[in-house]
Design an enzyme around this catalytic site. Structure first.
Site, PDB file in Angstrom:
ATOM      1  N   GLU A  53       2.561  -6.612  -7.496  1.00 15.35           N
ATOM      2  CA  GLU A  53       3.854  -7.264  -7.327  1.00 15.35           C
ATOM      3  C   GLU A  53       4.638  -7.022  -8.617  1.00 15.35           C
ATOM      4  OE1 GLU A  53       4.786  -8.458  -4.429  1.00 15.35           O
ATOM      5  OE2 GLU A  53       6.731  -8.638  -5.397  1.00 15.35           O
ATOM      6  N   CYS A  83       2.664   2.755  -5.828  1.00 15.40           N
ATOM      7  CA  CYS A  83       3.433   1.661  -5.240  1.00 15.40           C
ATOM      8  C   CYS A  83       4.165   0.839  -6.310  1.00 15.40           C
ATOM      9  CB  CYS A  83       2.517   0.818  -4.366  1.00 15.40           C
ATOM     10  SG  CYS A  83       3.448  -0.052  -3.109  1.00 15.40           S
ATOM     11  N   ARG A 112      12.880  -1.513  -3.749  1.00 17.85           N
ATOM     12  CA  ARG A 112      11.627  -2.236  -3.464  1.00 17.85           C
ATOM     13  C   ARG A 112      11.574  -2.616  -1.996  1.00 17.85           C
ATOM     14  NH1 ARG A 112      10.982  -7.018  -7.708  1.00 17.85           N
ATOM     15  NH2 ARG A 112       9.006  -7.238  -6.623  1.00 17.85           N
ATOM     16  N   ILE A 142       2.168  -0.312   1.836  1.00 13.07           N
ATOM     17  CA  ILE A 142       2.171  -1.776   1.867  1.00 13.07           C
ATOM     18  C   ILE A 142       3.421  -2.261   1.142  1.00 13.07           C
ATOM     19  CG2 ILE A 142       0.907  -3.890   1.292  1.00 13.07           C
ATOM     20  CD1 ILE A 142      -1.647  -2.157   1.100  1.00 13.07           C
ATOM     21  N   ARG A 143       4.370  -2.744   1.865  1.00 16.03           N
ATOM     22  CA  ARG A 143       5.664  -3.148   1.276  1.00 16.03           C
ATOM     23  C   ARG A 143       6.108  -2.115   0.240  1.00 16.03           C
ATOM     24  NH1 ARG A 143       5.312  -7.733  -1.628  1.00 16.03           N
ATOM     25  NH2 ARG A 143       3.105  -7.350  -1.895  1.00 16.03           N
ATOM     26  N   HIS A 178      -0.381   3.671  -1.232  1.00 15.34           N
ATOM     27  CA  HIS A 178      -1.642   3.415  -1.940  1.00 15.34           C
ATOM     28  C   HIS A 178      -2.578   4.588  -1.667  1.00 15.34           C
ATOM     29  CE1 HIS A 178      -1.122  -0.794  -3.244  1.00 15.34           C
ATOM     30  NE2 HIS A 178      -0.173  -0.732  -2.334  1.00 15.34           N
ATOM     31  N   GLU A 180      -5.610   4.739  -3.202  1.00 13.54           N
ATOM     32  CA  GLU A 180      -6.902   4.360  -3.782  1.00 13.54           C
ATOM     33  C   GLU A 180      -7.729   3.477  -2.854  1.00 13.54           C
ATOM     34  OE1 GLU A 180      -4.047   3.181  -4.346  1.00 13.54           O
ATOM     35  OE2 GLU A 180      -4.137   1.013  -4.416  1.00 13.54           O
TER      36      GLU A 180
END
Ligand code: GLN
Length: 198
Positions: A53, A83, A112, A142-143, A178, A180
């Site tokens: 975040e 991200c 974002r 993811i977002r 992502h 990973e």
């Protein structure tokens, strides 16, 4: 070029998804070190800035007095941001209501949550070209941030629906997605071989 295992790679571990990056590094027998303080950057060969975040990460970077040490490190050594990591590496955040101060190391602007919020997290095949021809890889968004501007010195290495999602500039590699989370270490291996070997 072979993968050098004698290198030490730091993972910014203030917040977010750093454990998954550490696991991937360890699965390749590469030394991984959690970075929380400026001294943790000492003698590292490369750094990963994970997803998470950005608003929290930004605050913690200041609380842990890491901003200038991070900028100095990222100017000279290889960095891989995923991200939120990509957002932190960018030059400008659009519609920046939380006042996050990006590190300004990649000549890109980002939005974002440009691919939607949590409910819109998804896994898709993306098109990549890492210099050895075109191929596809599965990517988890993811977002995820959308890259809204690309500067001249930035190379696009991967696209989703004709939009850049994997880019590099000098020794900085960054993905909107992502890379990973699963068993697929191909992007990490690419990063280590291309930017952090020798
Ligand atoms: N949406 C987050 C942010 O803007 C990034 C999400 C992620 O890292 N998966 O900070």
């Amino acid at each position: 070029m072979s993968l050098s295992k004698n290198i030490s790679v730091g993972v910014l571990a203030l917040q977010g998804d750093y454990e998954a990056h550490k696991k991937q590094l360890q699965s390749l027998a590469v030394k991984a070190r959690e970075v929380r303080l400026a001294g943790d950057l000492k003698n590292l060969d490369a750094l990963i800035i994970p997803g998470g975040e950005t608003t929290t990460m930004d605050k913690l970077i200041d609380r842990f007095k890491l901003r200038q040490p991070l900028i100095n490190f990222c100017r000279s050594k290889p960095v891989f941001g995923t991200c939120a990591g990509l957002i932190m590496l960018s030059k400008k955040i659009e519609d920046n209501q939380s006042g996050v101060e990006p590190l300004g190391l990649l000549d890109i602007d980002v939005l974002r949550n440009g691919y939607g919020r949590q409910v819109f997290s998804f896994e898709e095949e993306i098109n990549i070209n890492l210099g050895n021809g075109k191929s596809q890889m599965a990517a988890t968004f993811i977002r995820a941030p959308k890259i809204t501007r690309i500067g001249k010195g930035v190379k696009v290495l991967g696209e989703f629906k004709n939009e850049p999602v994997l880019i590099s500039q000098n020794k900085v590699l960054a993905s909107s997605f992502h890379a990973e989370l699963g068993q697929d270490t191909s992007l990490l291996r690419y990063f280590l071989k291309t930017f952090a070997s020798g």
